[in-house]
Design a protein around this motif. Structure first.
Motif, PDB file in Angstrom:
ATOM      1  N   ILE A   3       0.833  -1.202   0.000  1.00  0.00           N
ATOM      2  CA  ILE A   3       0.000   0.000   0.000  1.00  0.00           C
ATOM      3  C   ILE A   3       0.875   1.263   0.000  1.00  0.00           C
ATOM      4  CG2 ILE A   3      -1.833   1.243   1.219  1.00  0.00           C
ATOM      5  CD1 ILE A   3      -2.633  -1.521   0.049  1.00  0.00           C
ATOM      6  N   LEU A   4       1.916   1.257   0.833  1.00  0.00           N
ATOM      7  CA  LEU A   4       2.798   2.434   0.881  1.00  0.00           C
ATOM      8  C   LEU A   4       3.360   2.719  -0.514  1.00  0.00           C
ATOM      9  CD1 LEU A   4       4.733   1.640   4.196  1.00  0.00           C
ATOM     10  CD2 LEU A   4       3.013   3.425   3.887  1.00  0.00           C
ATOM     11  N   ARG A   5       3.755   1.652  -1.218  1.00  0.00           N
ATOM     12  CA  ARG A   5       4.297   1.840  -2.566  1.00  0.00           C
ATOM     13  C   ARG A   5       3.232   2.309  -3.539  1.00  0.00           C
ATOM     14  NH1 ARG A   5       8.324  -3.442  -2.642  1.00  0.00           N
ATOM     15  NH2 ARG A   5      10.103  -2.376  -1.707  1.00  0.00           N
ATOM     16  N   GLY A   6       1.963   2.108  -3.181  1.00  0.00           N
ATOM     17  CA  GLY A   6       0.878   2.541  -4.066  1.00  0.00           C
ATOM     18  C   GLY A   6       0.364   3.940  -3.768  1.00  0.00           C
ATOM     19  N   MET A   7       0.891   4.577  -2.717  1.00  0.00           N
ATOM     20  CA  MET A   7       0.389   5.915  -2.350  1.00  0.00           C
ATOM     21  C   MET A   7       1.182   6.996  -3.078  1.00  0.00           C
ATOM     22  SD  MET A   7      -0.175   5.269   1.744  1.00  0.00           S
ATOM     23  CE  MET A   7      -1.109   6.699   2.176  1.00  0.00           C
TER      24      MET A   7
ATOM     25  N   ASP B  49       0.664  14.421   5.877  1.00  0.00           N
ATOM     26  CA  ASP B  49       1.238  15.439   6.762  1.00  0.00           C
ATOM     27  C   ASP B  49       1.979  14.836   7.944  1.00  0.00           C
ATOM     28  OD1 ASP B  49       0.169  18.116   5.715  1.00  0.00           O
ATOM     29  OD2 ASP B  49      -1.601  16.823   5.725  1.00  0.00           O
ATOM     30  N   CYS B  50       1.479  13.696   8.423  1.00  0.00           N
ATOM     31  CA  CYS B  50       2.071  13.161   9.643  1.00  0.00           C
ATOM     32  C   CYS B  50       1.902  11.640   9.669  1.00  0.00           C
ATOM     33  CB  CYS B  50       1.357  13.795  10.841  1.00  0.00           C
ATOM     34  SG  CYS B  50       1.845  13.149  12.436  1.00  0.00           S
ATOM     35  N   ILE B  51       2.975  10.943  10.019  1.00  0.00           N
ATOM     36  CA  ILE B  51       2.893   9.500  10.226  1.00  0.00           C
ATOM     37  C   ILE B  51       3.136   9.261  11.715  1.00  0.00           C
ATOM     38  CG2 ILE B  51       3.918   7.259   9.682  1.00  0.00           C
ATOM     39  CD1 ILE B  51       4.711   8.411   6.951  1.00  0.00           C
ATOM     40  N   ALA B  52       2.163   8.639  12.372  1.00  0.00           N
ATOM     41  CA  ALA B  52       2.330   8.294  13.789  1.00  0.00           C
ATOM     42  C   ALA B  52       2.104   6.801  13.863  1.00  0.00           C
ATOM     43  CB  ALA B  52       1.319   9.049  14.642  1.00  0.00           C
ATOM     44  N   THR B  53       3.147   6.047  14.218  1.00  0.00           N
ATOM     45  CA  THR B  53       3.024   4.606  14.081  1.00  0.00           C
ATOM     46  C   THR B  53       3.858   3.844  15.096  1.00  0.00           C
ATOM     47  OG1 THR B  53       2.899   2.870  12.422  1.00  0.00           O
ATOM     48  CG2 THR B  53       4.884   4.247  12.366  1.00  0.00           C
TER      49      THR B  53
ATOM     50  N   GLU C 291       9.623   4.268   1.999  1.00  0.00           N
ATOM     51  CA  GLU C 291       8.330   4.706   1.444  1.00  0.00           C
ATOM     52  C   GLU C 291       7.689   5.766   2.327  1.00  0.00           C
ATOM     53  OE1 GLU C 291       7.235   3.984  -1.586  1.00  0.00           O
ATOM     54  OE2 GLU C 291       9.033   2.771  -1.807  1.00  0.00           O
ATOM     55  N   MET C 292       7.738   5.587   3.639  1.00  0.00           N
ATOM     56  CA  MET C 292       7.132   6.580   4.547  1.00  0.00           C
ATOM     57  C   MET C 292       7.746   7.956   4.284  1.00  0.00           C
ATOM     58  SD  MET C 292       6.823   4.639   8.205  1.00  0.00           S
ATOM     59  CE  MET C 292       6.755   2.859   8.218  1.00  0.00           C
ATOM     60  N   HIS C 293       9.055   7.968   4.105  1.00  0.00           N
ATOM     61  CA  HIS C 293       9.742   9.230   3.841  1.00  0.00           C
ATOM     62  C   HIS C 293       9.234   9.854   2.538  1.00  0.00           C
ATOM     63  CE1 HIS C 293      13.228  11.617   2.329  1.00  0.00           C
ATOM     64  NE2 HIS C 293      13.180  12.063   3.560  1.00  0.00           N
ATOM     65  N   ARG C 294       9.064   9.036   1.513  1.00  0.00           N
ATOM     66  CA  ARG C 294       8.588   9.552   0.213  1.00  0.00           C
ATOM     67  C   ARG C 294       7.192  10.151   0.352  1.00  0.00           C
ATOM     68  NH1 ARG C 294       5.207   7.562  -3.511  1.00  0.00           N
ATOM     69  NH2 ARG C 294       5.137   5.511  -2.532  1.00  0.00           N
ATOM     70  N   LEU C 295       6.354   9.536   1.186  1.00  0.00           N
ATOM     71  CA  LEU C 295       4.959   9.963   1.285  1.00  0.00           C
ATOM     72  C   LEU C 295       4.770  11.273   2.026  1.00  0.00           C
ATOM     73  CD1 LEU C 295       3.243   6.569   2.101  1.00  0.00           C
ATOM     74  CD2 LEU C 295       3.437   7.762  -0.068  1.00  0.00           C
TER      75      LEU C 295
ATOM     76  N   ASP D 108      -1.170   5.916   9.586  1.00  0.00           N
ATOM     77  CA  ASP D 108      -0.540   4.915  10.451  1.00  0.00           C
ATOM     78  C   ASP D 108      -0.433   3.605   9.682  1.00  0.00           C
ATOM     79  OD1 ASP D 108       0.375   3.127  12.268  1.00  0.00           O
ATOM     80  OD2 ASP D 108      -0.943   3.748  13.898  1.00  0.00           O
ATOM     81  N   PRO D 109       0.778   3.262   9.211  1.00  0.00           N
ATOM     82  CA  PRO D 109       0.936   2.034   8.416  1.00  0.00           C
ATOM     83  C   PRO D 109       0.916   0.749   9.247  1.00  0.00           C
ATOM     84  CG  PRO D 109       2.932   3.399   8.330  1.00  0.00           C
ATOM     85  CD  PRO D 109       2.019   4.039   9.307  1.00  0.00           C
TER      86      PRO D 109
END
Ligand SMILES: C[S@@+](CC[C@H](N)C(=O)[O-])C[C@H]1O[C@@H](n2cnc3c(N)ncnc32)[C@H](O)[C@@H]1O
Ligand SMILES: [Zn+2]
Length: 494
Positions: free
Chosen positions: A19-23, A29-33, A124-128, A347-348
């Motif tokens: 999914i991350l690769r598909g976004m 704006d923010c990833i909290a995980t 991927e998180m960084h790219r998003l 949140d992945p």
């Protein structure tokens, strides 16, 4: 900045790497995980049941993560490669630097394997994240140092913001041989130095402070400091301080005027000054004195928080029995720090959706991903309990796949032209010695395979000669390159 290619309130039930690769890039704006450290919850039994957990190996195994790691292609991320190799060596394995081959030896309970699993996800998180985006990644003391290196490698050291230490509800590993461990850390990074940040405050106990007196010998240092700052009280007993109204900038003609007989460069316009004076908020001790502003303690947001949080310990009651559930207030606090209303929170490793519920409560948009099918029902339960969200009027979308819409797909002919030029009219394999390759003979392949979320855009494509293409088969591109390198006499590359 790309448009998001999903809607608010979407839960993806799938392996997050796909999914991350598909976004779309820069859409969050923010990833909290809170990623897993042991794998217990990756494969789960029906809600509430615990039997299935026993059946699965709890440890990270190198052979299970090799493909994803090889997709990343070690040569694109040399720092990550070295960090993973260091973890291999620390755990007693070996790295053959000529072939790039990693031998984890007998050690399969592998921090290196865990890092190889996390690395493509962190990339991927960084790219998003948007350039203003912020990441909070929770981890325990076992993985902390390794994850921090990985995050430094991907985000850059200068974008490290904080390592927040949180007290947990109960200590792990009671032992007479060491201190029981009772802390988690939240590694916090900005995508760039322009990350968005709202300071966090611990509200004052106003009733206590208004009643307290500096004569009390039992006051703690913090309280004493606050009382010394808010040292005056009005007729209602409300504490306040008197603060300066002069403007530090001297050259502000429109803010320079006479007020109550004193001429200064003021902080406010005359209209504002007069309104505050009429409201009793600007006072002059005696004629001729410089007027000052009355700042009430009970109107302040509170004491600025530091990076040690021991007041978000307990999870709130829920009908849900989910052992990795985190306190909602913890995630509220993170979402408040890293976003404003309307922003997108991702949140992945969503679990029972604590971060998504926090986002919902704070009027942010949210997207969650969890591999565990049980997460869907858990999300509904948590949303209903905490927000009363009506699933009919504001439905949660549940999906299993996603494809990027910000990568233009190109025709085979254009792709072939682009790769032909990018690869210098050669096969993409740097160890290949094919000559007289014709453009029409380029076989088009994916670096990150489509089944693992790789996209069709030019950046994810390679052109191989027929020979290399058949040798590569379905292998990950990175693994294929390692094998090709291993066949070479020392030090040969094209
Ligand atoms: C530590 S829990 C998160 C708990 C969450 N913070 C909460 O309050 O409920 C980690 C979650 O990651 C999920 N997970 C593990 N591997 C995953 C993967 N590859 N893709 C998506 N989710 C995954 C697990 O199913 C688990 O729910
Ligand atoms: Zn070739």
């Amino acid at each position: 900045m790309a448009e998001a290619n999903w809607q608010n309130r979407t839960l993806f039930v799938a392996d997050n790497i796909r999914i991350l690769r598909g976004m779309n890039s820069e859409s969050v704006d923010c990833i909290a995980t809170d990623p897993p450290f042991n794998k217990k919850r990756i494969f789960n039994a029906p809600l509430g049941s615990r039997q299935a957990e026993q059946r699965f190996d709890d440890r990270w195994r190198w052979d299970e993560v090799t493909d994803e790691w090889q997709d990343l292609i070690a040569s694109d991320h040399p720092a990550i490669k070295e960090i993973i190799e260091a973890a291999v060596v620390i755990e007693g394995g070996t790295v053959d630097h000529r072939t790039g081959r990693i031998n984890t030896g007998r050690i399969q309970n592998s921090m290196a394997a865990y890092l190889a699993y996390m690395a493509p996800r962190v990339v991927e998180m960084h790219r998003l994240l948007k350039p203003t985006g912020v990441l909070f990644m929770q981890c325990d003391t076992e993985a902390n140092a390794y994850l921090r290196l990985l995050l430094d490698a991907v985000f850059g050291r200068r974008n490290f913001i904080n390592e927040i230490t949180r007290r947990r509800a109960s200590a792990k590993g009671l032992s007479t041989r060491r201190l029981p461990n009772n802390s988690d850390t939240l590694l916090t990074y900005g995508k760039t130095p322009k990350y968005k940040w709202n300071s966090s405050y611990e509200p004052y106990d106003v009733a206590m402070l208004n009643a307290a007196s500096l004569d009390d010998a039992n006051l703690d240092g913090e309280t004493r400091k606050t009382l010394e700052q808010y040292d005056k009280r009005d007729d209602d007993g409300r504490r306040y301080s008197l603060t300066d109204l002069a403007n530090p900038n001297r050259d502000r003609p429109n803010l320079t005027y006479e007020f109550l007989g004193v001429t200064r460069v003021w902080r406010w316009t005359r209209e504002r000054m007069e309104a505050e004076y009429a409201a009793g908020r600007v006072v002059q001790a005696k004629p001729g004195n410089v007027p000052r502003f009355k700042r009430y303690l009970d109107e302040q947001p509170g004491k600025p928080r530091d990076d040690i949080w021991d007041d978000v310990v307990q999870v709130e009651p829920s009908e849900l029995d989910w052992d990795t559930r985190k306190p909602l207030d913890l995630y509220r606090r993170l979402v408040e720090c890293g976003t404003d209303e309307g922003d997108v929170v991702l949140d992945p490793f969503a679990g029972c959706a604590t971060s998504c519920v926090a986002a919902e409560l704070l009027d942010r948009q949210w997207v969650g991903i969890d591999i565990d099918p049980v997460a869907e029902e858990a999300t509904y339960i948590r949303l209903r309990e905490a927000t009363g969200l009506n699933m009919l009027n504001q439905p949660v979308t549940v999906r299993k796949t996603l494809r990027r819409s910000d990568v233009p797909s190109v025709s085979d002919q254009k792709l072939r032209d682009a790769l032909w030029n990018r690869q210098g009219r050669l096969c993409a394999n740097p160890y290949c010695d094919s000559e007289n390759l014709r453009k029409v003979d380029l076989h088009l392949d994916h670096r990150i395979p489509k089944v693992r979320g790789g996209e069709d855009g030019v950046m994810n494509r390679i052109g191989l000669c027929g020979n290399c293409n058949s040798r590569k088969g379905r292998k990950a591109w990175g693994l294929f390159l390692d094998e090709e390198r291993a066949q070479q006499p020392h030090g040969t590359t094209r």
